[in-house]
Structures are given as C-alpha cells and as structure tokens.
Write a protein that holds these residues in place. Structure first.
Motif, PDB file in Angstrom:
ATOM      1  N   GLN A 160       0.854  -1.184   0.000  1.00 50.24           N
ATOM      2  CA  GLN A 160       0.000   0.000   0.000  1.00 50.24           C
ATOM      3  C   GLN A 160       0.890   1.233   0.000  1.00 50.24           C
ATOM      4  O   GLN A 160       2.083   1.131   0.274  1.00 50.24           O
ATOM      5  CB  GLN A 160      -0.916  -0.002   1.223  1.00 50.24           C
ATOM      6  N   PRO A 161       0.322   2.382  -0.292  1.00 46.04           N
ATOM      7  CA  PRO A 161       1.160   3.592  -0.360  1.00 46.04           C
ATOM      8  C   PRO A 161       1.754   3.943   1.004  1.00 46.04           C
ATOM      9  O   PRO A 161       1.128   3.719   2.037  1.00 46.04           O
ATOM     10  CB  PRO A 161       0.186   4.685  -0.815  1.00 46.04           C
ATOM     11  N   THR A 162       2.966   4.470   0.978  1.00 46.60           N
ATOM     12  CA  THR A 162       3.619   4.922   2.205  1.00 46.60           C
ATOM     13  C   THR A 162       2.907   6.166   2.733  1.00 46.60           C
ATOM     14  O   THR A 162       2.512   7.026   1.961  1.00 46.60           O
ATOM     15  CB  THR A 162       5.083   5.269   1.885  1.00 46.60           C
ATOM     16  N   LEU A 163       2.743   6.210   4.048  1.00 49.23           N
ATOM     17  CA  LEU A 163       2.050   7.350   4.652  1.00 49.23           C
ATOM     18  C   LEU A 163       3.066   8.340   5.210  1.00 49.23           C
ATOM     19  O   LEU A 163       3.863   8.003   6.084  1.00 49.23           O
ATOM     20  CB  LEU A 163       1.138   6.875   5.788  1.00 49.23           C
ATOM     21  N   ILE A 164       3.066   9.534   4.671  1.00 50.48           N
ATOM     22  CA  ILE A 164       3.917  10.607   5.195  1.00 50.48           C
ATOM     23  C   ILE A 164       2.976  11.774   5.485  1.00 50.48           C
ATOM     24  O   ILE A 164       2.577  12.505   4.578  1.00 50.48           O
ATOM     25  CB  ILE A 164       5.006  11.024   4.187  1.00 50.48           C
ATOM     26  N   ASP A 165       2.593  11.903   6.732  1.00 47.27           N
ATOM     27  CA  ASP A 165       1.618  12.946   7.051  1.00 47.27           C
ATOM     28  C   ASP A 165       2.109  13.873   8.165  1.00 47.27           C
ATOM     29  O   ASP A 165       1.340  14.613   8.750  1.00 47.27           O
ATOM     30  CB  ASP A 165       0.264  12.320   7.417  1.00 47.27           C
ATOM     31  N   ASN A 166       3.405  13.771   8.489  1.00 46.16           N
ATOM     32  CA  ASN A 166       3.945  14.662   9.526  1.00 46.16           C
ATOM     33  C   ASN A 166       5.452  14.727   9.342  1.00 46.16           C
ATOM     34  O   ASN A 166       6.029  13.996   8.535  1.00 46.16           O
ATOM     35  CB  ASN A 166       3.581  14.137  10.915  1.00 46.16           C
TER      36      ASN A 166
END
Lengths: 318, 525, 604
Positions: A160-166
């Motif tokens: 799944q897509p990598t999460l970069i939210d911070n």
C-alpha cells in the motif's frame, strides 16, 4: 541498604529441552528456558520490554502431550515438560510462517526475519508472484468479513502507499508484519496514548488510527516508541526515510554513542546514531531500566538544536 | 500523589512508571489547578485555587490527625515539633480548606484517608509547588504529611521533587548552590571548608553567597556589577523579564558561556561559545532520583565552541593557575576524593552499572534507592526530623476587578523552557503560544477562540491568540514560556520570590484580557 | 485517561442512541464492556457508525477512539463508512447450504437489478451484501434484512423471495406486517423428543406456558440437591459439551466451582456461527426459558452470580426472545438477588455479537463481551481459571445447557443410559443441503449417518449422494461409502473426523463440490481474526491455491500444488492460536483426500 519490593520466593522448575535437562525460575516462559539452554529460537513479535502477544508463531515449539505447537515466548514452563525445538514438525511450522510472512510483506528492511527465513529454508516464491497493488484499494473502507475475489494467479500482499503525514514519522505498512509491537508500545506497555490499534480483521487487519486519520489528527504524541520497537522498518524516522530515499543512509558509517537525554530530570539513556558527524537517529536501549527502551518526543526527536538544519524551515504550521 | 506536577507532559518516562503502578492497582491523586493530562489519569483530581497549597496540605494533615490515622509510633520515635504542628493545623478544617482551595471537602477527606491508610505512598511535586513566593513553606507543609504518616525512608514511599532538567540535581551535587560545597557540604562548616582548602590550596570565603533572585536584588542595589552566566538564559527565563533585561544590561561586566547566542548572551561583554554537554562532551549528570549517569561525546562541537572544562581551565590559566589538561574523569575523580556521597562512583562502575544512586560511599556500595532510612533504624540514628508549622498565605499578585483572571504558567509535552533547544525540531504538536482560557471565560470577556488579544498584568502586556481549553475552569488562564521571542510571557509574571529558595512566583499572575482594535476588525471591537 | 477525541461532533440522534444504551451520566464512566452495546445502538439507529458517534461513545466510556474503531471495524454487521452506511441492508447468504439452494441465482438477480454488492439504491437508502451462513440453512436460501431507525427492523427472510426483497430494497423499507417467519419445527420424533420437547408446542414468549410444560422443575430439583449434588448428576450423566470440543461438562463445572478467585462467571455460548448450524437458534427462538433455567442451574452449581448469554448478531429473533425471557424471569424472582426465594443470587445479561464467526471460540467470545476485538487468547490459562474479565468462567453451549434440564429431570445415570457408553444422551443434528426435509433432528448418539439422512427424507428423487460435509466449514467430508458410520464422538475420532457441533450438509451429484470448497476457503479468509500469521495469511494462500486448482491453472503441477496445500494446512493446524485456524483446512484437505477432487488434473 535499600530494600526491594517483597517478592514471593520463586522456585526452580526442571524441564527437558531437546533431550537436555534445564532448570529455570518458576513463571519463566519456554523462550527463557530455551535461551538458558542456548537454543536459538527465532522470534518476530517478541520483545524483552513488551508483553508477549504470541501472534507471529515463529517461536513455536513442540511440547509432548500438547495437540498443537505452543509459542515459546508466552507459554509458562511446567515441571517435567518435554520440549522439542527442532523437530520436523517445528521446522515445518516455522518455515511456513516465515514463508507466509515473506510472501505478503516487504521484509527488505527486516534483516533478522530474512535471516530466520534463510535458516529454515523458506521459499516464499512457492505461492506465486506477488500481486500488483490494487489501484484505489483503500483499506479504510474494507468491510470486515468481505474481500475482493481472487483468481489465485498472484499472491496477495499488504502493499500500500507509504504514509507521510507529519515531519517526524513515516509509516510504510507494506512492510508491516502485524506483530502488534507498535500497538503495545503506544498502549499499556509504555506510552498509554492508544493512538493506534489493529483495525479490520483477517488479511485486511491493519494498524490504524480511528478511521485511518492522519497522525496529526490522531492522539499521537510522537514519542516514537512505535518506531523503537518496529522490527521491519515499517515505522521509521522521517530523517532516515529521506536519507534512504536519497541513497545516503549508510549504517556502516554510523557510530552509536550512549548518553543521557538533555531534557528533564528523569535520566533516560539515548543512543545517538551518528553518521558523518551528524545525528541521524535516536534510539533507547531496552535493557536500561529507567526508560526501558522508551522515550518521549523531546528525547527521540529534540536533538536538532545541536546541528545546523539543512532546511531550517519551522515545524509544520498547523 | 502528584502535587503541582503535570508529569504526563513534563516527565513522560517517569509517568510510564506511574501508569505501570496504576495498572498494578496503585491509586493516583492529582493536586493541580488545571485538569492536566496527568490529572485525567487520577482517581481524584484536586483542582485547587492557584497558591492555596498550604491550606490544602494543612487540612489534609488536620484530617489525618482528627481521624486517628497519624502514625503515632513514627512521630514519637523519629520526629520533633508535632504538638506545635497539631496546634497550627487545627484551624484548617475541611470546610475552611474547601473555601480557600475550592476543592470539595469530601475529596480532601478522601485523599487524606487514602494517603494515611496506604501501605506505601509517595508525593511527587514539580514547579507547581516551588514557583511560589512561599515555596519553601509549601514544601515543608508537604513534608509534614509524610512525617505524619511515616511515608518516608521506606521502599515505595517518600517525597520526590521531579527535576526539570537533566542535571539540576547534578548542579547541586557539584556545589552550584549559594551555601554548599560539592557533595552538599556546608560552606559555613569549618571542617568541610578546611578539607577543600587543603585540596585546592586556596582560601574559601566562609559565608554563603546569593541565589539568583538575590543576585538581581544586588544588581538593583549596585552591589553586584559583574556576572558570569553558564548555560542560563535569565533575560527570558526570569519573572518580570523587563526588569531582568534592564539589570543585566546595566552590569559593568557580563560574561555568558552558552551553546547559543541567547538574548542574555546578546547583552554580554564577552561570549564564550560552549559545547553541548550531553553530546559534545564527556562527563556525568545526576537525575531526579540521584542517579549519576555518564554523558558521552558523540559529536564534534561546531566552530570555536569548546567544552566547559576546557573553557574554565583556560580561564584559570589567564588568572595564573595551571590546572594542566584534566579530562572529565580526572575532574570527577577529584570530586570523588572530596565528596563522600560520590566516593564509590568510579567511571568504571558507572559504565558497568548504567549509573549509581548516591550516597555511594565506596566501590563496594551499590548506591541507595531511597534516603532517610535512618528514621526507621532502631535506635534512631542522628537527630529527630522536625515538623514545620506553616501558614497559608495567598499569592502576592491579587486577583481583583481590574485584573480578574488568574494566569498560571507551565510547560507542554514537546517543548522545553524558553524553547532554545526544543524550538529547533519539527514538532507536529507545536502550535505556538496561546492564552488558554475556559470557553466560559471566553464568552464572559468577549474573547473568541483563536482571536488575538492583549493580555495585561500589573507589570506589562503581551499580544497572544486565545485558545479555548475545556479542561480549565472559569477564572483560570494558562500560558507557557516556550516562545519568548514570539510572546514574552514573563513580561506579565511577578518577580516576588521566596526569600529562601529565590524562586519567583511564576505560577500566580493576575491578568485581564483586552481587545485589540484593528482597522479590519474594528467594527466588531 | 487523557484521551484525544475527534473534532467531529455526534448528531443529536446519535447522542440520544448512545445515551439510551449507556444510561445517564455518572461520576464514573460505564465499564468498557458497554462498548459493543453502544456500537450496536448507533448502528441500529442510523445504519452506520460515523466519526462523531464513535467519538461520543469514546467520551462516554473513556475509551480511546483508535481502540473503539479497532473494535467496531472487527465486526461484519457494523458499517464505518458513511458512504456505504445505508439504513437498510440486505445480507444475502451465499454460503454452503444456501448455495446448494440457488443463492447464486438470487445474487445474480440482485446484481442485475441493483448493481454489485455494496452499491446503494438510487435513493441511497438501501444496499445489499453477500453474507456468510446466516444459520437459516433449513429454510435456504436466506437473507437477513436490517433496517436502521427509531424502530429498527431486523429480520431473517428465509426462504428469501427475490421479488419481495427487491421491492423492499427499492422502497427502502420493510414492512413489519410482511413478517413471513416460519418456525423450524421438528417434524420427526414426537413423544420421544427430549431437548426439543417444547419446541413448537409452547408459546415461547410466555413464562406461564413454559411452567405449564414442566418449566422450572429442574431448578427446584437442583436447589434440593445443592451445588455439589447438581455437579455429581452432571458427572454421572457423562455429559460432554455440544459446541464441538466435547469436553466433559461436569469436570468444567467442578473446576469453576472450586476456583478460589471470585467472582465466577457463567457464559452461555449462543454464537452459533458454524456454516450449516441452526439448532441453537431453534432452541432460543422456541424454548428460550429452557436456556434461562439451565443457566440458572449452572450458575447455582458453579457459584456464579452473573451470567451472560452471547447470541450471534445474525439471530435477531433469538436475541429478542431471550431478552424477553430474562425480563420475565427477573420479574418473577427467577433471576435476581433471591432466586426462587432460596437465597441465592443469579442474573443474566443477554449480549449480542455483531458478525464474527471467531467469537464462537470461547476466549474470543470473552474478549468480545469485554469490549475488545474478538481475538482468541492463548491457553493456558484455561477459562475455568481465567476467563471472562480474567475470572474463573464456566462457558457452555446452548444445547449442552438444555441437556442439564434432562439430567435433573431423570437423573444422571438414566441420562447416561441413552446413547453409547462414551457419547451419552441425544444429539441435535442440523441437516441441510440436498435432502427432502432439512431441519433439526434429535437422535440418540449412535444413530448412523444414513439413518439420519433417511429421517430427513433422503435425497431428492433421482439424485445420488455425492458427499456429506459433517461438522460444517470446519468439518470433514464424508464420502457416500462411509454413511453407515455411527454418529458418536468415538466413532468420529476413530475415523479422524470431528462430529463438530452437529452440522450435516448433504450434497448430491448436481452440486459442484469444488465451488463449495472455494466457498469454505473464502469463509475462513473472511472470518480469520488476523491475529496470528498462519491463519491470517494461510487462509489467503489456501483460497488462492484452490482458485488455481478449480480453474485448472496451477502454478506448477497439480501434485506440487496439492503438496503446498497440505503444507499450508499443516502449519495452520499446528501453529494457529485457536480452533478457527487449526480447522481452516480440515474440510478442504478431507475433500481432496476422500473425493480425489483434483486427482484427475494431472500435470500441466
């Protein structure tokens, strides 16, 4: 002289492991007995500073009289137990479990798990080529008890897509083996913030905030203890992620130095990972009894003041 | 009992241990004007009025005595002054305390009984207790409770001030106190002084010096004209910052040794760039639990920065003393030779054991988990420990019609003091300074959530955005001191200080909220 | 706890629903185990659980939102997606028995008319989904319709009438008046029925009627015997659990009765979710007071003051009948602080599952009641030492408990005289699939499978038996040549199969068994809780592999694929935490072994 807490006197329990007798304190788990005997037992979801959840099943052993195999990490020893850690049955389950994990998960940053896989001769390719990621597949909207039909030609993965939210964490759940360690570290075993938990079920079970919200909208306090316990690189410092992406991350050029956190008076030990004269990551030794491997946001991330930022932009302006 | 401490945010890893205790069945009581994230874990929150701590402590003491729960055996064998204490607290009835503190009498009673009946009980406090004009009295009133119940000198019991910095305790260990030599040996003790004079070959002035507040008073009087500041930022951290800047700026000679060009350093005649002690130097620090631990050099200091030992050695050389080139371990070993409580802590042992808690008298001594065990020895060794009868006094800066809101200050999880260190990492939790008030007060004073207002005290004013905080009760406001360059909170605070500790009353300021009329929103104002 | 709540606010309707479930605010939050009832309250009021509603539940219970979400997202009957949270949902069973009764045709018809599963109707008020076995196999094909609202309607449509269902979905409403509930009554047995003696003969909503038919005589006898006396009778009866594991009930009760830790809990496992099973539903719907009485006896014998009956979420009628029975028993002093005026305290709280097969596993069931994800726990410790809320717990299946009434009526030795030496008493079997008269049949242990099939009217005329799936999805395939096996625990064990809880699904030569196996594999993939690796990933690989075999596109040779299938099955059996994973390959492997389903594939 100090007096410790009143502890019930513990006796020794004698059992047999692979034909050899071993004595360990009452209440020990089989894993401790195996280690006391010098038996190398692979683990994935086990950590010294967390409560055993016995979900990975890599550490299973055969206990005579027990119908199924038992997890060494959490099964308490009993007097007279006869344990086999290297029977064909044990080797089969360990190999299968590792193969299954490797067939569904990106283990390229999990050298220990890959080493176990080699040791047990795992061939994850037996299940066929990895399925390509499903475009638009959104775990958040997976209804428990339902799954997309498969034609079996490829092996489903957790890609799944990598999460970069911070600015501090990166979450790459394509690498997640669902060992529950991050949930435990965020929960009762350390931080007690409960920002993440296992949501959904079955193969769609995943680590998630409520409704999959981005971390800045969640309860997360960025202690990074989830990163500290993650065995597969699914959770990572953003600085490490970016260095890896830029090809500058090189552990052979890194030194590790233990020192004491500069913030507050608790005295947590920090291990500074320094590459080319710069701190690139901070961890905490689990065996140190002040912090037990855990830190807070300041200790984990608050070190940038000793080095000039390449990009001195202020923190997110949220 | 957490008293004036939001350990969940200011000592997060200590709080992990508290939480483990809670899971094992311990009870937690939180005494704090704010319903902090720590208080939200407590079995009961005692949301007292700012500065009414002594009224509360004395009422707890009175209730313990009245309910027959005082540990009479312990009092008789190990303490002195109980009768005076009993007389003193006699008028602190639960009803009186409820009026003075705002805490329901029943909750005070519950805490008194729970504390007195517990097998083991501990009181931990932080700046909520010590940043008051009567801080020492407040600490004494808390200590009285431990003496009353015998919750001291035993495993799992005791009194713990939680240190706010990694080496506050170590500074004290090393004698960075106005009246102490290293190892807490009193400067007015002739024998102790003589030992140091022999070792150092100099005469040591036989009288105590000034603490920080005393120094500022001396500057005001003109008695103090030269100052050497190492690793402090008083231009921003002192209460009534306007006055602090004026006095520092008026010094004849100011030397600042720091890792940053702080606003204090900007006022200095000489700046000595220093290395960061925790990662660019070798040495030790002492934690809140008196654990001496090694800090190690992992990085080269930048530019001309040098470690403190080198700077001080070179300074000595300029003064005509050749100290050679001592390593951190050499300095430490000298300390061990002079401070009996550190004598057993060789670097080798500190490395191997991951730290040792003083006192540690020789190299076979494992260190001590807690102090004051002597109070339980039979027969009692050393002097009886005294009760202190102290009286409640309200904060110096009164709340009235003109300044109707009580402002208290404190720290938040991701930031540290004036933000010099913590301001440089990219914390997703950091949203800048705000004036936190209850939504009720917002409505009452016409301040909208997010609106920029002027906050005025009797000393100064700052502009800041309002943030509605549901855990604050009406009449109470909160600000941090983490963003002094943006909002200089200490322009508001009062420099009234405790005469003994020298700590100012940061925790109790009277303020009012003023609208800011601007061309764009003037129509609303 | 310093929890962080969502910025999204609950609507007044959602708040009211939560408050109704949790009661007025008090100084302390309600206990965590109120989480599942609170989630149900929102789901049945608005049809989904949104961010605001979840946050409000968390505020009331002092539970972190991520944890509440992790629990809510575990259950198939909860919808967490507002865009898919239509107030009216038809769960259409496409599982084994319904498939044999034409479920695929119904699904195809719905798909043509309404679009794929999950597609909202044009007004957005309704949708349909496929479902695993709904426990209505005797009336297949079946659907469960759930309409949220102030007066929620939840009803099984069985057999489903496709045009009527389509109309209901199109109109976004289900009229209560169209209730076509047809009781599954025992059609064979008459006077010899024991467990089913009252089913269809009494008014299941009337305590008086229950008493007029011998109700509460067993409890009176139990109180005369005393707790030890009751346990002695149960031991003498040699009663073993009917939920599948066949553990001696008397021994379990003894262990709980003698456990030092307090309090003790009694749990009635009514989470009957095994595909092909519906006997417990029949008992709950038609003789609910019998379960209440039997639980009271069990609680008395084991020193429990509180009992829970956990009913699967797909059984709304059974749940409401049990709730009614509990309320009536409480009103008459048959539950409460002074049961029968004999000075002992026992009460029962009915709890409702929300769509998770694994919650039938007893430790998962405890977790579910406690307000956690229905994840099984490792044993030891066993429930008799550390079960519900970490306390000594007696957990018994519905049918097991109803047997206790028989034991007290006639005495343990007389009970033990029925059946065989090691399998005493009678057993309820759920016969479904291709037989003339599907239904619940009560026969003494030792009856042969063939005799049972004959009781059910045998196969439709002109059809030949292809196989029987004994024990449901977790069970084993019995080939035609073995139908003379006696139905006893010992005979099953000797053949290496399990009687399970008594599902008997019959397939004739018109059924494509390979498709049935695929459905079984899909079932386990859907129902795995995801906790342990062998089951979480093994069930996926098993389904993929079967797909390849059924479609004739093996990766290598069929032989290699079958070897890999066996490897997967063995690891799931050996290394999974609970019975779900340990039996997830049983049916598939037995079918491959007994029927040589893929043997003709040869190498490709």
């Amino acid at each position: 002289m100090s007096v410790g807490p009143a502890a019930a006197p513990t006796g020794l329990v004698e059992l047999t492991i692979d034909g050899q007798t071993v004595q360990v304190p009452e209440g020990s788990a089989l894993l401790q007995a195996c280690r006391a005997r010098g038996v190398a037992t692979p683990t994935v979801c086990y950590a010294e500073n967390l409560t055993p959840v016995n979900v990975c099943r890599v550490c299973v052993v055969e206990v005579e009289g027990s119908r199924a195999l038992v997890p060494a990490c959490s099964r308490p020893v009993e007097r007279g137990m006869v344990v086999h850690t290297d029977s064909e049955r044990v080797r089969h389950s360990r190999r299968m479990v590792l193969e299954l994990l490797a067939s569904a998960t990106d283990l390229s940053l999990a050298p220990e798990v890959e080493e176990h896989l080699r040791r047990y001769g795992g061939r994850p390719e037996r299940f066929g080529p990895a399925a390509p990621p499903t475009p638009g597949a959104d775990h958040r909207h997976t209804q428990a008890g339902h799954h997309r039909p498969t034609d079996g030609s490829t092996a489903a993965t957790v890609t799944q897509p990598t999460l970069i939210d911070n600015e501090l964490y990166v979450r790459d759940y394509s690498r997640c083996v669902l060992c529950y360690k991050c949930v435990e570290a965020c929960g009762v075993d350390a931080q007690n913030t409960f920002a993440i938990a296992v949501a959904g079920r079955g193969f769609e079970a995943r680590i998630s905030t409520e409704f999959g919200l981005p971390l800045p909208d969640s309860a997360c306090v960025y202690c990074g203890n989830c990163i500290g316990v993650c065995p597969t690189g699914a959770l990572m410092f953003r600085s490490e992620h970016e260095m890896r992406r830029n090809g500058t991350w090189d552990e052979t050029r890194q030194q590790r130095t233990d020192t004491i956190c500069p913030y507050c008076g608790v005295g947590c030990t920090l291990t500074l990972h320094v590459q080319d004269g710069r701190i690139v990551k901070v961890s905490s030794p689990p065996e140190h009894d002040v912090a037990g491997g855990h830190l807070c946001i300041k200790g984990r991330f608050g070190w940038e003041f000793v080095q000039v930022l390449e990009d001195p932009a202020p923190a997110s302006d949220r | 009992m957490l008293w004036g401490s939001n350990a969940r945010e200011t000592h997060p890893i200590f709080f992990h241990h508290v939480l483990r205790g809670l899971r094992n069945g311990a009870r937690l009581y939180a005494v704090d004007p704010r319903r902090t994230t720590s208080a939200q874990w407590a079995h009961a929150w005692l949301g007292l009025q700012v500065g009414s701590d002594i009224a509360l402590a004395n009422a707890i003491g009175r209730e313990i005595i009245a309910a027959g729960l005082a540990n009479e055996t312990f009092i008789a064998r190990a303490t002195a002054g109980f009768d005076e204490y009993r007389r003193c607290v006699d008028r602190y009835t639960l009803d009186y305390a409820q009026r003075e503190t705002g805490v329901p009498a029943e909750t005070i009673r519950e805490l008194a009984h729970a504390y007195a009946r517990a097998d083991r009980a501990m009181i931990c406090w932080t700046l909520g207790v010590t940043e008051h004009h009567n801080a020492v009295d407040t600490v004494l009133a808390i200590i009285d409770l431990a003496l009353l119940t015998g919750h001291v000198g035993r495993y799992g019991s005791g009194l713990n001030p939680l240190r706010g910095q990694n080496n506050v305790q170590g500074g004290g260990d090393m004698g960075a106190l106005p009246d102490r030599l290293p190892g807490f040996q009193h400067v007015e003790d002739d024998a102790a002084r003589a030992k140091f004079e022999r070792a150092w070959g100099v005469r040591i002035p036989p009288k105590r010096g000034w603490h920080l507040t005393g120094m500022f008073e001396a500057m005001e009087r003109g008695d103090l004209t030269a100052l050497y500041v190492i690793g402090e930022n008083p231009a921003q951290s002192e209460a009534d910052a306007g006055r602090a800047v004026r006095l520092l700026g008026g010094l004849g000679h100011l030397v600042v040794q720091d890792i940053f060009l702080t606003p204090t350093a900007e006022l200095a005649h000489v700046v000595l760039p220093a290395a960061a002690s925790w990662c660019e130097c070798e040495g030790t620090v002492t934690s809140s639990e008196r654990r001496v631990q090694r800090v190690r050099k992992a990085l080269e200091p930048p530019g001309e920065a040098r470690d403190d030992i080198t700077i001080i050695r070179d300074l000595a050389r300029r003064f005509g003393h050749n100290w050679g080139s001592p390593s951190a371990e050499d300095v430490w070993n000298e300390l061990r030779s002079l401070s009996p409580i550190h004598a057993g802590m060789s670097y080798r042992r500190l490395e191997a054991l991951g730290g040792l808690q003083w006192p540690c008298h020789d190299e076979t001594h494992p260190g001590e988990q807690f102090l004051h065990g002597r109070l339980w020895e039979e027969p009692l060794r050393g002097p009886r420990t005294p009760f202190h009868a102290v009286l409640h006094e309200p904060p110096v800066d009164p709340v009235d019609d003109e300044f109707p809101i009580r402002l208290t200050t404190g720290r938040q999880l991701d930031s540290f003091n004036t933000g010099v260190q913590s301001g440089l990492y990219r914390s997703p939790l950091r949203h800048g300074e705000t004036l936190q008030i209850s939504p009720d007060d917002g409505r009452r004073y016409g301040a909208l959530d997010g609106e920029r207002v002027r906050v005025r005290s009797r000393r100064g004013a700052v502009e800041v955005s309002v943030h509605y905080e549901g855990t604050l009760r009406p009449g109470l406001a909160f600000m941090t001191l983490h963003f002094p360059d943006e909002v200089a909170t200490n322009l508001l605070t009062i420099d009234a200080a405790d005469p003994r500790s020298g700590t100012a009353e940061f925790k109790a300021t009277a303020i009012r909220i003023e609208k800011i009329a601007t061309s764009t929103d003037g129509a609303e104002g | 706890m310093d929890i962080h709540l969502s910025a999204t606010e609950a609507s007044p309707i959602e708040r009211a629903a939560v408050d109704a479930a949790l009661g007025p605010r008090d100084t302390r939050p309600p206990p965590r185990d109120r989480l599942l009832p609170a989630l149900w309250a929102v789901q049945s009021r608005v049809g989904h659980i949104g961010e605001g509603a979840l946050s409000y539940i968390c505020e009331r219970l002092d539970v972190p939102p991520a944890e509440a979400y992790s629990v809510a997202s575990f259950y198939a009957l909860f919808s967490l997606d507002p865009s898919a949270g239509q107030p009216l949902v038809a769960h259409v069973c496409d599982d084994i028995a319904c498939r044999a009764a034409g479920a695929e045709q119904i699904c195809a018809r719905l798909e043509t008319a309404l679009g794929p599963p999950g597609t909202p109707t044009s007004d957005g008020r309704a949708t349909w989904r496929r479902a695993s076995c709904l426990g209505q196999c005797d009336r297949a094909p079946a659907a469960l319709v759930m309409a949220a609202g102030s007066q929620p309607i939840e009803r099984a449509l069985a057999p489903v009438d496709p045009p009527a269902l389509q109309t209901a979905l199109r109109d976004g409403a289900l009229s209560p008046a169209t209730d076509a509930e047809t009781a599954t009554l025992p059609r064979i047995g008459g006077a010899s029925l024991r467990l089913l003696r009252r089913v269809g003969r009494i008014d299941p909503t009337s305590l008086d009627d229950y008493r007029a038919h011998g109700g509460y005589e067993a409890l009176r006898r139990a109180v005369r015997l005393g707790p030890d006396g009751v346990i002695r009778e149960v031991v003498d009866a040699k009663l073993v659990g009917r939920g599948g594991a066949a553990f001696p009930t008397g021994r379990k009760w003894e262990a709980v009765a003698h456990a030092a830790a307090r309090p003790h809990y009694l749990v009635c496992n009514a989470d009957e979710s095994e595909p092909g099973m519906f006997k417990d539903r029949v008992l709950m719907e038609h003789d609910p007071f019998a379960i209440i009485e039997a639980m009271t006896i069990a609680g008395y014998a084991t020193g429990c003051e509180q009992g829970y009956v956990y009913v699967r979420g797909e059984y709304p009628l059974a749940f409401s009948r049990l709730r009614n029975a509990v309320a009536q028993a409480q009103a008459k002093g048959l539950l409460g602080d002074d049961v029968l005026g004999r000075g002992f305290r026992f009460d029962i709280e009915p709890r409702r599952g929300a769509g998770a097969y694994v919650c039938g596993e007893e430790t998962a069931l405890f977790s579910s009641i406690e307000g956690y994800r229905g994840e099984p726990r490792n044993r030891p410790p066993f429930p008799t030492q550390s079960g519900l809320f970490g306390r000594p717990t007696a957990v018994n299946n519905v049918e097991t408990l109803v047997n206790v009434l028989e034991i007290l009526r006639e005495g343990g030795p007389a009970f033990a005289a029925i059946g065989t030496r090691d399998s005493t008493g009678t057993k309820l079997f759920c016969v479904s699939g291709r037989v003339d008269r599907p239904g619940v049949y009560e026969v003494p242990f030792g009856t042969t499978l063939r005799a049972l099939l004959d009781l059910a009217g045998g196969l439709p005329a002109g059809r030949t038996l292809r196989a029987v799936l004994l024990g449901g999805a977790a069970g084993s395939v019995i080939p035609p040549e073995q139908v003379d096996m006696p139905l006893t625990f010992e005979a099953a064990r000797a053949r290496g199969v399990a009687l399970g809880s008594g599902a008997v699904i019959v397939f004739d030569d018109t059924v494509d068994l390979r498709r049935i196996l695929l459905r079984v594999a899909a079932f386990f993939r859907d129902e795995s809780c995801g906790q342990c690796v062998p089951c979480r990933i093994g069930t996926v690989r098993q389904e993929e592999l079967l797909e390849r075999l059924v479609s004739g596109r093996p990766h290598s040779s069929v032989r290699d694929e079958l070897a890999l299938l066996a490897d997967i099955g063995r690891a799931m059996r050996d290394a999974s935490i609970c019975g779900l994973g340990q039996t997830a390959s049983t049916a598939v492997e037995s079918a491959v072994r007994e029927l040589k389903l893929f043997a003709d594939g040869g190498d490709t």
